[in-house]
Design an enzyme around this catalytic site. Structure first.
Site, mmCIF file in Angstrom:
data_model
loop_
_atom_site.group_PDB
_atom_site.id
_atom_site.type_symbol
_atom_site.label_atom_id
_atom_site.label_comp_id
_atom_site.label_asym_id
_atom_site.label_seq_id
_atom_site.Cartn_x
_atom_site.Cartn_y
_atom_site.Cartn_z
ATOM 1 N N ASP A 96 22.384 52.365 45.678
ATOM 2 C CA ASP A 96 22.602 53.419 44.692
ATOM 3 C C ASP A 96 21.330 54.251 44.578
ATOM 4 O O ASP A 96 20.307 53.926 45.183
ATOM 5 C CB ASP A 96 23.035 52.836 43.348
ATOM 6 C CG ASP A 96 21.983 51.926 42.726
ATOM 7 O OD1 ASP A 96 20.842 51.943 43.196
ATOM 8 O OD2 ASP A 96 22.311 51.197 41.783
ATOM 9 N N ASP A 270 32.085 48.187 42.891
ATOM 10 C CA ASP A 270 30.990 47.217 42.755
ATOM 11 C C ASP A 270 30.769 46.935 41.278
ATOM 12 O O ASP A 270 31.128 47.746 40.421
ATOM 13 C CB ASP A 270 29.696 47.781 43.337
ATOM 14 C CG ASP A 270 29.036 48.751 42.367
ATOM 15 O OD1 ASP A 270 28.074 48.351 41.693
ATOM 16 O OD2 ASP A 270 29.499 49.908 42.253
ATOM 17 N N CYS A 308 42.420 27.835 44.018
ATOM 18 C CA CYS A 308 41.283 28.370 44.782
ATOM 19 C C CYS A 308 40.794 27.332 45.791
ATOM 20 O O CYS A 308 40.724 26.138 45.491
ATOM 21 C CB CYS A 308 40.152 28.739 43.824
ATOM 22 S SG CYS A 308 38.679 29.375 44.642
ATOM 23 N N CYS A 310 37.739 27.784 47.437
ATOM 24 C CA CYS A 310 36.328 28.071 47.701
ATOM 25 C C CYS A 310 35.527 26.773 47.734
ATOM 26 O O CYS A 310 36.012 25.709 47.334
ATOM 27 C CB CYS A 310 35.762 29.031 46.649
ATOM 28 S SG CYS A 310 35.350 28.271 45.061
ATOM 29 N N CYS A 313 35.408 24.943 44.324
ATOM 30 C CA CYS A 313 36.654 24.305 43.893
ATOM 31 C C CYS A 313 37.062 23.142 44.800
ATOM 32 O O CYS A 313 37.748 22.226 44.362
ATOM 33 C CB CYS A 313 37.776 25.341 43.804
ATOM 34 S SG CYS A 313 37.525 26.501 42.426
ATOM 35 N N HIS A 339 32.094 30.871 43.317
ATOM 36 C CA HIS A 339 33.509 30.914 42.935
ATOM 37 C C HIS A 339 33.931 32.322 42.499
ATOM 38 O O HIS A 339 34.960 32.833 42.958
ATOM 39 C CB HIS A 339 33.806 29.923 41.815
ATOM 40 C CG HIS A 339 35.175 30.117 41.232
ATOM 41 N ND1 HIS A 339 36.312 29.647 41.851
ATOM 42 C CD2 HIS A 339 35.594 30.809 40.139
ATOM 43 C CE1 HIS A 339 37.374 30.021 41.157
ATOM 44 N NE2 HIS A 339 36.965 30.721 40.108
#
Length: 375
Positions: A96, A270, A308, A310, A313, A339
């Protein structure tokens, strides 16, 4: 001259008009719509680049010009070979312009036509940002996508203040474009301003599109206004942007706003939200938020989210993560960050599939019901 970043539209959802596309960059392709994790100081807090790739599935990350200019300094990053080498990240990066951070300083900054004089939040030292100096900083940092220096209005602002601010942003955008030299290595995106006044938004789009930037961002919304106002300006502004170029909505990271952004035709979003709430002990799940630091999870042996897969998890329970958070252990923040970012990545992957199947509106209704949002 060939632009560093280009956009390829693959499909538009027949239910909503949402876009499925690819952004081509010097450091790889980005499948859109996409959520970009924020690595403000050349790091996504608590995660390694390898974890970002393999556990989160991040395609692109965002870093902050203001913070990196102050520390370690653009000369250090340039000497290292640019941000990619400095932080060991070989996928796309967006920086940015630092505008939002500078204008958030309030009494610590002074705006003139030339630019902004501000005091560092670190040590009070005085600095100046101009469109030309920001372009030099962003070129030294070396991201694939760089943003024009703009002025972000506070909410609420009067029509007169917003008009003056938008017109200054347009003049600064022209100066940024004139100063930008690394066109084949970096693409400069313009930022649409105009607050919550549709005629100003329309004028901002018209003026910036005439400058022919390779991509456009919508700035100055998701700044504390009611959701209805956010949606109204988003839905008005996004369709005005060129169809053949990437569309970026700045500062959006809740699941409902990400889905609404996609429906409006946005390609990129974002936000610091998923990493910030991880540090506060909160997880996003397919069934709503879980504030895992709460006492109710002290003996909860389930994963954060049963839907989930991931790393967090697959391997850890709510009870253990709660213990880590309560004990101020860094691992707790890391597991929640993995996560949350994985959740938003998977959400956007699902959004892409629903766009391809012309089914995004139906998915939105189902998701809202399950997550506890009101349609």
């Amino acid at each position: 001259m060939k632009q560093a970043v280009t956009y390829e539209l693959l499909h538009e959802c027949k239910q909503t008009g949402a876009r499925r596309g690819i952004i081509h960059t010097p450091h790889g392709d980005i499948q859109t719509p996409v959520f970009m994790p924020v690595g403000t100081q050349a790091t996504v807090k608590s995660l390694t680049p390898e974890e970002l790739k393999h556990e989160v599935g991040a395609q692109i990350i965002l870093s902050n010009t203001y913070h990196l200019y102050l520390r370690p300094g653009q000369d250090i990053v340039k000497e290292a070979g640019g941000l990619h080498k400095f932080m060991n990240w070989d996928r796309p990066i967006l920086t940015d312009s630092g505008g939002y951070q500078v204008f958030s300083l309030g009494d610590l900054r002074t705006i003139t036509e030339e630019g902004v004089e501000f005091k560092s939040h670190l040590d009070g030292s005085k600095h100046n940002f101009t469109p030309e100096s920001v372009m030099k900083i962003e070129e030294d940092l070396g991201a694939d996508i760089i943003m024009a220096f703009d002025e972000c209005c506070p909410y609420p602002s009067t029509y007169e203040y917003t008009k003056d601010s938008m017109e200054r942003t347009t003049r600064w955008a022209k100066r940024c474009k004139d100063a930008h030299k690394t066109i084949e290595k970096q693409s400069l995106f313009g930022i649409i301003q105009g607050g919550f006044y549709k005629d100003l938004r329309e004028k901002s789009v018209k003026d910036l599109v005439e400058m022919d930037f390779p991509g456009y961002a919508i700035g100055g919304i998701s700044v504390g206004e009611p959701k209805e106002e956010f949606l109204d300006i988003l839905r008005f502004t996004a369709p005005l942007l060129p169809k053949e170029k990437p569309r970026y909505l700045m500062g959006v990271g809740t699941p409902d706003y990400l889905i609404e952004a996609a429906i409006a035709g946005i390609d990129m979003c974002d936000c610091v939200l998923p990493t910030r709430i991880a540090r506060n002990g909160t997880a996003m799940t397919w069934n709503g938020k879980v504030v895992v630091r709460n006492a109710t999870y002290e003996r909860d042996w389930r994963p954060l989210d049963s839907e989930c897969d991931c790393y967090t998890c697959r391997n850890y329970t709510r009870a253990y993560i709660r213990h880590l958070v309560k004990a101020n252990e860094i691992l707790g923040i890391k597991l929640l960050t993995i996560h949350n970012l994985n959740f938003l990545t998977k959400l956007m992957e699902r959004v892409k599939i629903e766009i391809e199947n012309d089914n995004l509106l139906t998915f939105k209704k189902e998701f809202y019901e399950k997550y506890g949002y009101i349609n």
